[in-house]
Design an enzyme around this catalytic site. Sequence first.
Site, PDB file in Angstrom:
ATOM      1  N   CYS A 331       0.834  -1.204   0.000  1.00 22.02           N
ATOM      2  CA  CYS A 331       0.000   0.000   0.000  1.00 22.02           C
ATOM      3  C   CYS A 331       0.877   1.266   0.000  1.00 22.02           C
ATOM      4  O   CYS A 331       1.487   1.574  -1.008  1.00 22.02           O
ATOM      5  CB  CYS A 331      -0.991  -0.025   1.155  1.00 22.02           C
ATOM      6  N   HIS A 429      -3.696  -5.478   1.305  1.00 22.57           N
ATOM      7  CA  HIS A 429      -3.427  -5.790   2.706  1.00 22.57           C
ATOM      8  C   HIS A 429      -3.830  -7.239   2.977  1.00 22.57           C
ATOM      9  O   HIS A 429      -4.826  -7.726   2.451  1.00 22.57           O
ATOM     10  CB  HIS A 429      -4.221  -4.864   3.626  1.00 22.57           C
TER      11      HIS A 429
END
Length: 491
Positions: A331, A429
Site C-alpha cells: 500500500c 493488505h
Amino acid sequence: MSARVLMVQGCTSDAGKSTLVAALCRWLHRQGVAVAPFKPQNMALNSAVTVDGGEIGRAQAVQAQACGLPPHTDFNPVLLKPNSDTGAQVIVHGHPVATLDAVGYHAYKRTARTAVLASHARLVERFDVLLVEGAGSPAEINLREHDIANMGYAEAVDCAVILIADINRGGVFAHLVGTLALLSPSERARVAGFVINRFRGDLALLQPGLEWLERETGKPVLGVLPYLHGLQLDAEDALPRGPVHKPQARLRVVVPVLPRISNHTDLDALLAHPQVDVQLIGPGQSVPPCDLIVLPGSKSTRQDLAWLRAQGWEAAIARHLRYGGKLLGICGGLQMLGEQVHDPHGIEGAPGSSAGLGWLALQTALQPHKQLHRVGGRLLPSGAAVSGYEIHCGLSTGAALARPLLQLDDGRSDGAVSEDGQVMGTYLHGIFDHPAALAALLAWAGLADAAPLDLASLREATLERLADTVHAHLDIAALTRLTLGEPACAN
C-alpha cells in the site's frame, strides 16, 4: 427484538477491552446467542473493509468473527485515523467525511453522536445481545463533554458497564478506585463490576486486595484473567513488544516502523511463523543484514517517506538490494517504491509532490475518493491463492504495472514486480495471510521449504481459547444475568 446491551470500559488504553469483548462474543456465540460487537468511536490506523463497502477498526472485525458475523460498518460507526499529531481523518459509517484537528472534532461530536445512536438502534433490533467496547478511559475529564465513546454512550442507551484494569502494568487498585471516583453518581451506578486482566502469580496473594476493593467500592470483582501468551489476534495499534526468540528461524525480515504506519496486521503471519525472524526497526536504528525488507502501509505516505530518508534508510535499502536482498512494499510502501508521489488535493497534508525511492517505474497520485475492496486472487506467476482487502486513496500508473504481482478475481491486476524480480509492491493488505500465498512469498524471499502456517486457523483457536478463559476465570452466573437476564442497571 431489542437487544440487551453490556459495555466494557477500561481504566486505561490497552487494558484489555478489545480482548474481553472478543472473548465474551465467542462465549455467547458458542451458546447460540445472536450477539454482535459495537464500538461507538474508535481511534486506530489498523482498519478492516466491511461487507457493505466501508471500513472499521480491526478490533471490531475480530469481534465480528468471534460472533460468526462478517464485519459491518454499524459495528464501528465512527473511526478516527490520525494523520498528524493533532489531526485525524474522520470516518463515519465506513466512509471519510472530513479531516479535523482536535478542536474541530470536538465541535463535530454532536453530529458523530447521531451516527452512533443510529447504528445502535439498527443493531439492537437485529440481535439479542450487543457487547460494546469503550475507548481509552471514561475518566478523561477534558473529554467528557459530548462524550460518545464511554459513559456518554452508556447513559444515552441505559446500559450496564464492566470496568477492566491491567494488573501487569501496576497500580490496578488505584486505577479502579480512581476511575470510579471520577465518575458521576449515575455513571458509578452503571458499573456492574470489575475485571482484573493479565494477572501472573498466586491468586491467593491477590485475594486480600480483591476483598478490600469490594468493601471500598461496593462493587463485585467479576473475575481475574490470567496473562495469556501467544494470542493470535489482530492488533488495533500496538506493535509486538520486544523481539521473539525463534530457534528455528531461517529467514530474516526487517520492517521499518514508520511514524504513521497503518495496517501492520499485514505482518501477523510473518510474526507467527516459526522459521521467520522479524525485526522491527525504529528511529536511530540501522538496517541490519536480512533477506527481506517490508515497507508497510502508511496513513501519510509523503511524510513517512521523508522521515525514512532522514533516518538514512534509503541508502541502507539500496545496499540491501545490491547484495541480492528482496524488497516488498504494501500500500503506502508500494507508493514509496515508485518514482513520484503526488498529493494535489492535500489528502494527507499540504498539497505537493515527493520523489519516491525509484525502485519501481510508477507514479502515484492521491485522490479524494478512497478505494475500499475485499478481494481475492492469485499471485503471479505461481498461481498461489491470495485474499485480503484494499484501503487506499492512491492511483498508481506507470510501466512497472505491466508486470503485475497479482491477478484479482474481479478481473483487475494489482501491484508491480521489478524487471530483476527483487522488488515487489502491492495494494493488497493481508497478502501474507493465505497459507499458499505465504509459502510462495517466503520462497521468493529465500525460504523455499517453509513450514505451512494457517493464520485464520490460529485466530480461530485464539478466540476459542479466550472463550474458555472467560468461562474458567469469570463469574459466569453474573455475566449471564448481565447479558441474558436481569435489568441492565442493577447496582
